[in-house]
Motif scaffolding. Structure first.
Motif, PDB file in Angstrom:
ATOM      1  N   GLU A  46     -42.411 110.089   5.011  1.00 61.72           N
ATOM      2  CA  GLU A  46     -40.968 109.896   5.152  1.00 61.72           C
ATOM      3  C   GLU A  46     -40.744 108.585   5.881  1.00 61.72           C
ATOM      4  O   GLU A  46     -41.190 108.413   7.007  1.00 61.72           O
ATOM      5  N   LYS A  78     -30.689 108.865   6.507  1.00 66.30           N
ATOM      6  CA  LYS A  78     -31.716 109.711   5.896  1.00 66.30           C
ATOM      7  C   LYS A  78     -32.978 108.904   5.631  1.00 66.30           C
ATOM      8  O   LYS A  78     -32.891 107.767   5.170  1.00 66.30           O
ATOM      9  N   TYR A 103     -36.323 107.761   3.542  1.00 61.07           N
ATOM     10  CA  TYR A 103     -36.745 107.784   2.148  1.00 61.07           C
ATOM     11  C   TYR A 103     -37.977 108.657   2.021  1.00 61.07           C
ATOM     12  O   TYR A 103     -38.900 108.556   2.820  1.00 61.07           O
ATOM     13  N   LYS A 146     -43.236 109.289  -6.608  1.00 61.30           N
ATOM     14  CA  LYS A 146     -41.879 109.764  -6.408  1.00 61.30           C
ATOM     15  C   LYS A 146     -41.331 109.080  -5.178  1.00 61.30           C
ATOM     16  O   LYS A 146     -42.048 108.915  -4.183  1.00 61.30           O
ATOM     17  N   CYS A 147     -40.064 108.660  -5.254  1.00 62.55           N
ATOM     18  CA  CYS A 147     -39.430 108.132  -4.044  1.00 62.55           C
ATOM     19  C   CYS A 147     -37.929 108.328  -4.181  1.00 62.55           C
ATOM     20  O   CYS A 147     -37.379 108.215  -5.272  1.00 62.55           O
ATOM     21  N   SER A 148     -37.277 108.621  -3.064  1.00 55.04           N
ATOM     22  CA  SER A 148     -35.841 108.889  -3.120  1.00 55.04           C
ATOM     23  C   SER A 148     -35.018 107.611  -2.971  1.00 55.04           C
ATOM     24  O   SER A 148     -33.803 107.672  -2.934  1.00 55.04           O
ATOM     25  N   CYS A 149     -35.664 106.459  -2.897  1.00 56.50           N
ATOM     26  CA  CYS A 149     -34.904 105.218  -2.736  1.00 56.50           C
ATOM     27  C   CYS A 149     -34.287 104.821  -4.088  1.00 56.50           C
ATOM     28  O   CYS A 149     -34.734 105.289  -5.133  1.00 56.50           O
ATOM     29  N   TRP A 154     -39.857 119.332   0.165  1.00 54.64           N
ATOM     30  CA  TRP A 154     -39.655 118.481  -1.019  1.00 54.64           C
ATOM     31  C   TRP A 154     -40.978 118.108  -1.671  1.00 54.64           C
ATOM     32  O   TRP A 154     -41.067 117.983  -2.883  1.00 54.64           O
ATOM     33  N   TRP A 159     -41.974 119.200  -5.529  1.00 59.78           N
ATOM     34  CA  TRP A 159     -42.281 118.170  -6.522  1.00 59.78           C
ATOM     35  C   TRP A 159     -43.645 118.446  -7.167  1.00 59.78           C
ATOM     36  O   TRP A 159     -43.797 118.427  -8.382  1.00 59.78           O
TER      37      TRP A 159
END
Lengths: 465, 507
Positions: free
Chosen positions: A76, A83, A85, A100-103, A134, A138
């Motif tokens: 993280e 928040k 990433y 995978k990345c939330s950016c 998460w 995933w």
């Protein structure tokens, strides 16, 4: 998704064992060089370096694989926003690493993923019992999809239906190729002297007709016809290319009279591709320990990036080619890493050369192959041309190769035979070998020369260029 | 290199190409026996062309070429994987650290991985400052490589510590090889090196060659070298004369030094009642021997401004041995500086002479001087800061003493920016005490005007980044002490941590 860590034991509550059963591919920790090789461009490498600091990743960990090594890395990353990433890499997903990345970045892998991998490569990420929800979700999703694909794929291919689809496709392509035949004859009848004055549209019109007829391969060959740049050899090169197109046209139109393999080569050259699922379901399977000989990157005519990764079976001696494509802004991700050898099964396309990885493989550092002489390497290339005359690159493994000169630069074997070197990596080749004999794996092209991919230094270490 | 055109094509290929250019509508081609007959002559031509093309590709025959002479393996071990990765980072993002990294490699007795040589040689080709360090860290393999690439030839001329004198290199080699051979011999047998140079001297035609060979005398310079240097003062090339003067000035017992003493004594004027009790007469420019001893050109005739005449006179003051002053006035260096206090130009020339002669006793006198001393030099504005002077005065002293003096001087410097530039000018690594004091200044709330003056602050951070030993990183708290310049502070910490890791990898 909020990055709260699930307490230890939470995966069991989800019905997952702490060690995911989808482990197919055990990988040792990579070197940082291997991580940087994934960067889509130099700017993402720079950006990644800025976030590749332990302080930016308060939460991070690895998930062990069944047979040792790591199955996944997660972390993280504190960003500018509130928040973090959430970045993760599935290292043994079966077809190379998955990210995978939330950016919001559209680059794959993004700077966060690269930074996380760099920290991991530098031993700054260690195994953690607990992991955030998460990550578990995933990986669970990926596993479920992989299982669906594994069990569902063969059933999805109905042989009769597939044969009918193929026939329809062949006929459509056949109409395009027939048109191409007439067009080719027209060009040669009218004479090529006017070619330098012809505009781009002249070629483009024919190429578009072929694309419409679903013969993308032939279309590509047509777009490669015009020669710009005022080279004195343009008539030779143009006639060569027209002739090779002519050979393809004639061969394709006579496809019912040739053997299965040649027909497959014709299909693939003309542009009738076959899906990996189909190859996995019905392609020829060969088990061996496959040396990853090295890779070379190129561009497709429509600007996609393509990576050619060459392999060769240690026991069978069989060559295999893995092709991976990517958007211009991304680096193609091959499931095979240069500098390694992998033990397991490959599934071959009908042309007998292109292959995809089929399931579980174990990876080891690349062992040094015995190698061959230049004469032997050229013979093998000639044999391959007999099956696929359009083949313009071929891997060669040269034993005791030394840099040599005769005007330009060459690589010579101990019999004194020599092949010209492509100048790209000349200086690194010289620096590493110091002019001494060593094993050199190169991609050979009669037009551009030998492009070294992997070689061994004085101390016996394999170096990938 | 040109693309490789197959040259051994069948003769009929040319005919196929010419027919294709004209067009088969106008000219037909006959199908040789054994091939299927075609009704369209275009197809017949393309058949033959395809056949020939595939035949040429499949029948590609190997060339012959002469293998190049191979290099000996470098006996030094390669640096580790972590250090190699560090090098890549330095090359990509922190090129200012490249000299430091290379220096650490040389000190560790290891070598750069061969695969990185082309990159390093490219850098050094563009930036000559890097050349000695690149040559030392890359070693024999780089020299060997340079044999194939003229752009890297510079590396063959850089003397290396392990060099051995080989007669053949000296007798028949290129300029670079000869220069290196002479350096190697100078390290082993200084007198013999001098003898060889003296023997070849009259036969060396190129000024730049003479200049380059003269450099070899610099290590182990002895009074025995003076006659040759004296000869070089008559050289027709101004660069050679200048280099010879710079070298011979360091020999205080040479005939040349004695002549300069006599020249200076002759020009010294002492008049206790005059406004300037001590002065130096302008040089008599008709005196050829005097001009020659100072490597000065004969000035053109005509009216000359005083400033030009003083410049010439200053050359005498700067090069003459300093003992002329202490002997003539029978006092110590500080006493001499006091005596000339009414003549600022002369005093300035004396300080320059101290820098040139690298005399520690005189340097201390200058650094302690109330008006000239280090605190005074440190406080100069950025534009007036005399960096070479600070560096060269401090260079005469042992490193610990340098730092003590800097420590004492920095208390009197108010602005962070001035302090930063002064510390940069000193070009010397810091002692723990000095690091503590500088970091104290960086963090001192009394020092911080609010809002923080950004350029001032950065200048100090830059000096810390460059000269504080990275193992003093613990002096910097992890959290930035002030919000405004947190970024600069964190960058400073990052850079020091980076250097610390770099040192650890190569220790």
């Amino acid at each position: 998704m909020v990055g709260t860590s699930a307490p230890p034991g939470a995966p069991e509550a989800l019905g997952l064992s702490p060690v995911l059963p989808s482990v197919l591919f055990v990988s040792d920790r990579w070197s940082t060089d291997e991580v940087w090789a994934l960067a889509p461009d130099p700017s993402s490498r720079k950006a990644a370096l800025k976030v590749a600091k332990i302080g930016s990743w308060p939460e991070r960990g690895t998930i062990p694989a069944e047979g040792g090594g790591d199955s996944a890395v997660w972390g993280e990353c504190k960003g500018s926003g509130a928040k973090p990433y959430l970045a993760a890499v599935h290292l043994d997903g079966g077809r190379g690493p998955a990210y995978k990345c939330s950016c919001p970045s559209r680059k794959i892998p993004c700077k966060h993923v690269l930074a996380l991998l760099v920290l991991w490569a530098q031993d700054s990420v260690s195994e953690r019992e607990d992991r955030p929800e998460w990550v578990t979700k995933w990986l669970f999703g990926r596993q479920a999809r992989a299982e669906r694909a594994a069990t569902g794929a063969p059933a999805a291919v109905d042989p009769e239906k597939a044969a009918a689809t193929l026939r329809a496709r062949e006929e459509s392509v056949g109409r395009g190729v027939e048109e191409l035949r007439v067009w080719l004859h027209d060009q040669v009848d009218a004479g090529l002297a006017e070619v330098p004055r012809l505009g781009y549209e002249h070629w483009d019109r024919m190429a578009k007709r072929l694309v419409d007829a679903k013969a993308a391969g032939a279309a590509t060959l047509v777009t490669q016809l015009p020669q710009r740049g005022g080279d004195d050899h343009w008539p030779d090169l143009l006639l060569e290319r027209l002739a090779m197109l002519h050979l393809l046209v004639d061969g394709y139109l006579a496809r019912d009279e040739v053997d299965e393999r040649t027909r497959a080569v014709l299909r693939s050259r003309v542009g009738i591709s076959i899906r990996s699922e189909e190859v996995l379901a019905s392609g020829e399977r060969v088990r061996d320990t496959w040396r990853v000989l090295g890779h070379r990157d190129g561009l497709t005519p429509d600007g996609m990036r393509v990576r050619r990764t060459w392999l060769r079976g240690i026991d069978t001696g069989r060559p295999a080619l893995s092709l991976t494509y990517a958007q211009p802004s991304q680096t193609p991700q091959s499931p095979f890493r240069s500098g390694t050898e992998v033990e397991g099964e490959l599934a071959f396309h009908p042309d007998g050369r292109r292959a995809v990885r089929a399931g579980r493989m174990t990876e080891r550092p690349l062992s040094r192959p015995a190698g061959e002489t230049i004469a032997q390497a050229l013979d093998t290339y000639a044999e391959a041309l007999a099956i696929d005359p359009w083949l313009d690159t071929w891997p060669v493994v040269l034993a005791d190769a030394v840099p040599a000169r005769d005007g330009g630069w060459y690589l010579a074997d101990r019999d004194g035979a020599a092949l010209p070197l492509e100048p790209g990596d000349l200086w690194r080749l010289l620096a590493i070998t110091g002019g001494g004999p060593t094993t050199v794996i190169a991609e050979w092209s009669p037009r551009t020369g030998l492009a070294p991919m992997t070689l061994w230094d004085d101390e016996g270490k394999a170096i990938t260029l | 290199m040109t693309p490789h055109e197959p040259t051994d094509r069948a003769p009929q290929w040319e005919r196929l190409v010419s027919t294709a250019l004209v067009g088969t509508a106008r000219r037909t081609i006959t199908t040789p026996p054994g091939l299927p007959e075609r009704t369209e002559s275009a197809a017949a031509l393309l058949d033959l062309a395809a056949l020939d093309t595939v035949r040429t590709r499949a029948g590609y025959t190997e060339h012959t070429a002469t293998p190049i002479a191979s290099d000996e393996p470098d006996p030094r071990p390669e640096v580790g994987e972590a250090a190699t990765h560090r090098l890549d980072l330095v090359l990509d993002h922190r090129s200012e650290l490249l000299p430091e990294w290379l220096g650490l490699v040389v000190r560790s007795g290891r070598r750069v991985p061969h695969s990185r040589l082309p990159d390093l040689l490219e850098r050094a080709a563009r930036d000559s400052v890097l050349r000695p360090a690149v040559a030392a860290a890359t070693g024999t393999r780089a020299t060997w490589l340079a044999g194939f690439n003229k752009a890297w030839a510079f590396v063959t001329a850089e003397p290396l510590p392990g060099d051995v004198f080989v007669d053949e290199d000296w007798e028949k080699g290129t300029f670079g090889q000869r220069r290196r051979a002479l350096f190697a011999l100078r390290a082993q047998n200084p007198a013999k090196a001098h003898e060889l140079l003296a023997k070849t001297w009259p036969h060396e035609r190129k000024g730049e060659v003479r200049r380059g060979l003269l450099d070899a005398l610099e290590p182990h310079l002895e009074v025995e070298d003076a006659p040759l240097l004296d000869t070089a003062l008559d050289d027709r090339n101004a660069n050679v004369r200048g280099r010879a003067l710079a070298l011979i000035t360091r020999l205080s017992d040479s005939a040349h030094a004695h002549r300069l003493r006599a020249h200076l004594r002759e020009h010294l004027r002492v008049a206790p009642d005059a406004p300037r009790p001590i002065g130096v007469d302008y040089l008599d420019t008709t005196r050829a021997d005097l001009l020659r001893d100072l490597a000065l050109a004969t000035p053109e005739q005509g009216v000359r401004p005083d400033i030009e005449r003083w410049e010439r006179t200053k050359v005498l003051v700067v090069h003459a041995p300093l003992d002329v002053w202490t002997d003539r006035f029978d006092t110590d260096p500080a006493g001499v500086l006091d005596l000339v206090e009414d003549h600022p130009e002369l005093r300035d020339a004396l300080v320059e002479s101290v820098c040139l002669h690298q005399d520690a006793e005189w340097a201390r006198a200058v650094l302690d001087h109330a008006e000239l001393g280090l605190p005074h030099m440190f406080q100069a504005s950025v534009h007036k800061l005399n960096r070479p002077r600070i560096r060269s005065l401090l260079a005469t002293l042992p490193p610990a003493e340098r730092c003590e003096r800097m420590l004492a001087a920095l208390e009197q410097v108010k602005k962070h920016r001035t302090l930063g530039h002064a510390l940069m000018a000193a070009e010397t690594p810091w002692t723990r005490e000095l690091s503590e004091a500088v970091i104290g200044r960086l963090l001192d709330p009394l020092d911080l005007t609010v809002p923080v003056n950004v350029p001032d602050h950065r200048a100090l951070a830059e000096a810390i980044t460059a000269y504080m030993p990275p193992e003093h990183l613990d002096l910097l708290p992890e959290q930035p002490p002030y919000e405004e310049e947190a970024h600069t502070y964190l960058r400073l910490r990052d850079a020091l941590r980076f250097r610390l890791d770099m040192h650890k990898e190569l220790s």
